[in-house]
Design a protein around this motif. Structure first.
Motif, mmCIF file in Angstrom:
data_model
loop_
_atom_site.group_PDB
_atom_site.id
_atom_site.type_symbol
_atom_site.label_atom_id
_atom_site.label_comp_id
_atom_site.label_asym_id
_atom_site.label_seq_id
_atom_site.Cartn_x
_atom_site.Cartn_y
_atom_site.Cartn_z
ATOM 1 N N ALA A 185 3.520 -3.533 -45.553
ATOM 2 C CA ALA A 185 4.385 -4.684 -46.191
ATOM 3 C C ALA A 185 5.710 -4.366 -45.892
ATOM 4 C CB ALA A 185 4.117 -5.277 -47.368
ATOM 5 N N PRO A 186 6.165 -4.325 -44.643
ATOM 6 C CA PRO A 186 7.743 -4.033 -44.377
ATOM 7 C C PRO A 186 8.512 -4.832 -44.951
ATOM 8 C CG PRO A 186 6.761 -4.185 -42.346
ATOM 9 C CD PRO A 186 5.683 -4.755 -43.238
ATOM 10 N N TYR A 187 9.821 -4.217 -45.775
ATOM 11 C CA TYR A 187 10.889 -5.137 -46.328
ATOM 12 C C TYR A 187 11.969 -5.817 -45.239
ATOM 13 C CZ TYR A 187 15.340 -5.975 -48.465
ATOM 14 O OH TYR A 187 16.554 -6.289 -49.034
ATOM 15 N N ARG A 188 12.098 -7.015 -45.720
ATOM 16 C CA ARG A 188 13.171 -7.682 -44.700
ATOM 17 C C ARG A 188 14.373 -8.115 -45.412
ATOM 18 N NH1 ARG A 188 10.349 -9.607 -39.972
ATOM 19 N NH2 ARG A 188 8.189 -9.574 -40.221
ATOM 20 N N ASP A 189 15.385 -7.957 -44.947
ATOM 21 C CA ASP A 189 16.707 -8.478 -45.328
ATOM 22 C C ASP A 189 16.802 -9.967 -45.469
ATOM 23 O OD1 ASP A 189 17.345 -9.106 -43.199
ATOM 24 O OD2 ASP A 189 18.920 -7.669 -42.692
ATOM 25 N N GLY A 190 17.891 -10.332 -46.019
ATOM 26 C CA GLY A 190 18.216 -11.983 -46.003
ATOM 27 C C GLY A 190 17.999 -12.637 -44.900
ATOM 28 N N GLU A 191 18.227 -12.293 -43.765
ATOM 29 C CA GLU A 191 18.284 -12.685 -42.474
ATOM 30 C C GLU A 191 16.709 -12.553 -41.787
ATOM 31 O OE1 GLU A 191 21.301 -11.645 -40.061
ATOM 32 O OE2 GLU A 191 23.117 -12.735 -41.282
ATOM 33 N N GLY A 192 15.694 -11.904 -42.337
ATOM 34 C CA GLY A 192 14.681 -11.547 -42.004
ATOM 35 C C GLY A 192 14.202 -10.402 -41.074
ATOM 36 N N LYS A 193 15.531 -9.603 -41.067
ATOM 37 C CA LYS A 193 15.236 -8.237 -40.157
ATOM 38 C C LYS A 193 14.597 -7.219 -40.800
ATOM 39 C CE LYS A 193 19.753 -9.216 -37.873
ATOM 40 N NZ LYS A 193 21.232 -8.632 -37.672
ATOM 41 N N LEU A 194 14.009 -6.337 -40.038
ATOM 42 C CA LEU A 194 13.372 -5.029 -40.510
ATOM 43 C C LEU A 194 14.449 -4.081 -40.570
ATOM 44 C CD1 LEU A 194 9.959 -5.580 -38.704
ATOM 45 C CD2 LEU A 194 10.247 -5.813 -41.261
ATOM 46 N N ARG A 195 14.448 -3.376 -41.414
ATOM 47 C CA ARG A 195 15.106 -1.960 -41.512
ATOM 48 C C ARG A 195 14.458 -0.627 -40.969
ATOM 49 N NH1 ARG A 195 20.166 -2.885 -43.927
ATOM 50 N NH2 ARG A 195 20.412 -5.098 -43.855
ATOM 51 N N LEU A 196 15.154 -0.127 -40.236
ATOM 52 C CA LEU A 196 14.560 1.156 -39.472
ATOM 53 C C LEU A 196 15.411 2.554 -39.977
ATOM 54 C CD1 LEU A 196 12.497 2.530 -37.443
ATOM 55 C CD2 LEU A 196 14.115 1.693 -35.684
ATOM 56 N N ILE A 197 14.671 3.587 -40.113
ATOM 57 C CA ILE A 197 15.375 4.780 -40.330
ATOM 58 C C ILE A 197 14.913 5.783 -39.110
ATOM 59 C CG2 ILE A 197 15.866 6.980 -41.790
ATOM 60 C CD1 ILE A 197 15.199 5.005 -44.287
ATOM 61 N N THR A 198 15.787 6.374 -38.556
ATOM 62 C CA THR A 198 15.484 6.920 -37.407
ATOM 63 C C THR A 198 16.196 8.759 -37.513
ATOM 64 O OG1 THR A 198 15.355 5.087 -36.008
ATOM 65 C CG2 THR A 198 15.600 7.301 -34.714
ATOM 66 N N TYR A 199 15.151 9.760 -37.256
ATOM 67 C CA TYR A 199 15.386 10.944 -37.196
ATOM 68 C C TYR A 199 15.490 11.393 -35.645
ATOM 69 C CZ TYR A 199 15.345 11.458 -42.186
ATOM 70 O OH TYR A 199 15.661 11.292 -43.507
ATOM 71 N N LEU A 200 16.339 12.036 -35.056
ATOM 72 C CA LEU A 200 16.135 12.452 -33.789
ATOM 73 C C LEU A 200 16.583 13.908 -33.935
ATOM 74 C CD1 LEU A 200 18.419 9.670 -31.928
ATOM 75 C CD2 LEU A 200 15.984 9.745 -32.065
ATOM 76 N N HIS A 201 15.576 14.754 -33.248
ATOM 77 C CA HIS A 201 15.828 16.243 -33.126
ATOM 78 C C HIS A 201 15.949 16.684 -31.786
ATOM 79 C CE1 HIS A 201 14.946 17.497 -37.359
ATOM 80 N NE2 HIS A 201 14.609 16.353 -37.512
ATOM 81 N N GLY A 202 16.954 17.546 -31.344
ATOM 82 C CA GLY A 202 17.039 18.251 -29.848
ATOM 83 C C GLY A 202 16.382 19.320 -29.907
ATOM 84 N N PHE A 203 15.899 20.035 -30.919
ATOM 85 C CA PHE A 203 15.219 21.419 -30.667
ATOM 86 C C PHE A 203 14.070 21.488 -31.770
ATOM 87 C CE2 PHE A 203 18.844 21.261 -33.449
ATOM 88 C CZ PHE A 203 18.659 21.820 -34.424
ATOM 89 N N ALA A 204 13.201 22.278 -31.367
ATOM 90 C CA ALA A 204 12.013 22.654 -32.308
ATOM 91 C C ALA A 204 12.402 23.695 -33.396
ATOM 92 C CB ALA A 204 11.018 22.916 -31.608
ATOM 93 N N LEU A 205 12.980 23.189 -34.286
ATOM 94 C CA LEU A 205 13.482 24.138 -35.328
ATOM 95 C C LEU A 205 12.613 24.313 -36.688
ATOM 96 C CD1 LEU A 205 15.502 26.187 -36.782
ATOM 97 C CD2 LEU A 205 16.927 24.169 -37.747
ATOM 98 N N CYS A 206 11.976 23.127 -36.920
ATOM 99 C CA CYS A 206 11.183 23.039 -38.244
ATOM 100 C C CYS A 206 9.994 22.046 -38.274
ATOM 101 C CB CYS A 206 12.019 22.796 -39.439
ATOM 102 S SG CYS A 206 13.042 21.445 -39.505
ATOM 103 N N LEU A 207 9.336 22.021 -39.118
ATOM 104 C CA LEU A 207 8.397 21.120 -39.098
ATOM 105 C C LEU A 207 8.459 19.783 -39.949
ATOM 106 C CD1 LEU A 207 4.961 23.351 -39.969
ATOM 107 C CD2 LEU A 207 5.754 22.381 -37.584
ATOM 108 N N PRO A 208 8.006 18.589 -39.878
ATOM 109 C CA PRO A 208 8.380 17.391 -40.289
ATOM 110 C C PRO A 208 8.313 17.488 -41.941
ATOM 111 C CG PRO A 208 6.985 16.818 -38.424
ATOM 112 C CD PRO A 208 6.961 18.376 -38.735
ATOM 113 N N LYS A 209 7.560 18.405 -42.408
ATOM 114 C CA LYS A 209 7.294 18.385 -43.954
ATOM 115 C C LYS A 209 8.425 18.545 -44.628
ATOM 116 C CE LYS A 209 5.820 23.270 -43.998
ATOM 117 N NZ LYS A 209 4.660 24.137 -44.266
ATOM 118 N N PHE A 210 9.471 19.033 -43.996
ATOM 119 C CA PHE A 210 10.810 19.353 -44.839
ATOM 120 C C PHE A 210 11.510 18.305 -44.977
ATOM 121 C CE2 PHE A 210 9.897 23.516 -42.622
ATOM 122 C CZ PHE A 210 9.781 24.215 -43.719
ATOM 123 N N TYR A 211 11.403 17.193 -44.193
ATOM 124 C CA TYR A 211 12.024 15.857 -44.323
ATOM 125 C C TYR A 211 11.115 14.759 -44.583
ATOM 126 C CZ TYR A 211 11.741 15.759 -39.517
ATOM 127 O OH TYR A 211 11.020 15.768 -38.248
#
Length: 302
Positions: free
Chosen positions: A271-297
């Motif tokens: 059930a995604p949260y929407r703001d007052g204008e009906g928009k969905l909020r998105l958090i994006t993580y971008l990695h340029g190298f293979a340093l660690c596994l996702p479990k850390f974040y």
């Protein structure tokens, strides 16, 4: 000449607003935009008769035209309630249900009936002259217009709700100005301040409808984009997720690998949260190298 020309100018501006209201209705048909042009036509007639009263002169013709003014006022003003409820509904107010919208018509017609039976039937008019305007006013009525004030207070509450929900204050401001204008005694200041304040309120209603339409278009566009996103994360589409991991309240969609540099995870709430204008909020993580596994974040993503 200030008062007659002022009323004539207001009448012309209200016809311009009437055309805008019809245009807004054609863009997005709604009950609010059906009622508002009727209200604007009534207000325009009221101001036009006030502007030419001195030209018509005292007599039966002006008295009949003035009786029509009073009748239209008693019938149309309660319909502000319908407009307010419809705007609240289109703004996403949970209380503006179908039942409430139907009841708004019942209340509006009920108030109009009360106004007609108590104020219009048996109405006695007498000529008055103020600021270059000859008009017929009620001789057997005294005190403030209770129903008009009640309707304005109701619209003020609607304006506060829309202000809080949409961060849009114009309806509240326009209604507050109309409340102040209607509270001014016409015997002291004349009819121009009240008519000007009603013009401001009508403008605020149209601006609010325009705002609601913009938000509705954004919501429809966001819903379409969400459908595309949901289709793309479906394993039966061209893009295939290698893993779909159900969690409590969300799912994790995963594909690719760190070694190849194409590892991808999507945390999708049920059930995604929407703001007052009906928009969905998105958090994006971008990695340029293979340093660690996702479990850390991953805790933050969850």
């Amino acid at each position: 000449m200030i008062y007659p020309l002022g009323h004539l100018g207001i009448a012309l501006m209200e016809w311009v607003l009437l055309g805008w209201g019809i245009l807004l209705w054609r863009l997005s048909p709604s009950l609010a935009m059906i009622v508002l042009p009727l209200l604007l036509a009534s207000l325009s007639y009221d101001n036009f008769i006030l502007s030419i009263g001195n030209l018509i002169g005292e007599g039966e013709l002006l008295e009949i035209l003035s009786k029509v003014r009073f009748l239209l006022h008693d019938l149309i003003v309660p319909l502000f309630i319908v407009i307010g409820v419809e705007l609240a509904h289109r703004a996403g107010a949970a209380w503006a249900t179908t039942i409430v919208r139907v009841l708004s018509w019942v209340v509006a017609f009920g108030l109009a009936g009360i106004d007609v039976t108590t104020n219009y039937i048996g109405l006695e008019l007498e000529p008055r002259f103020f600021g270059g305007i000859l008009r017929y006013s009620a001789a057997n009525l005294s005190g403030p217009p209770i129903i008009t004030i009640v309707v304005n207070l109701f619209m003020l509450l609607i304006g506060i709700g829309i202000w809080v929900r949409l961060k849009w204050s114009w309806l509240f401001v326009g209604t507050f100005i109309a409340l102040l204008g209607n509270a001014m005694p016409s015997s002291t200041v004349g009819t121009l301040p009240g008519s000007a304040s009603e013009l401001v309120m009508a403008l605020s209603l149209l601006l609010t409808e325009h705002k609601v339409q913009i938000i509705g278009k954004k919501l429809a566009r966001n819903q379409q984009q969400e459908k595309i996103f949901m289709a793309n994360k479906n394993p039966e589409t061209a893009f295939e997720w290698e893993h779909i991991i159900p969690k409590d309240g969300y799912k994790i969609y995963q594909s690719g690998s760190h070694i190849k540099g194409n590892f991808l995870q999507v945390f999708a709430p049920d059930a995604p949260y929407r703001d007052g204008e009906g928009k969905l909020r998105l958090i994006t993580y971008l990695h340029g190298f293979a340093l660690c596994l996702p479990k850390f974040y991953q805790s933050h993503l969850e």
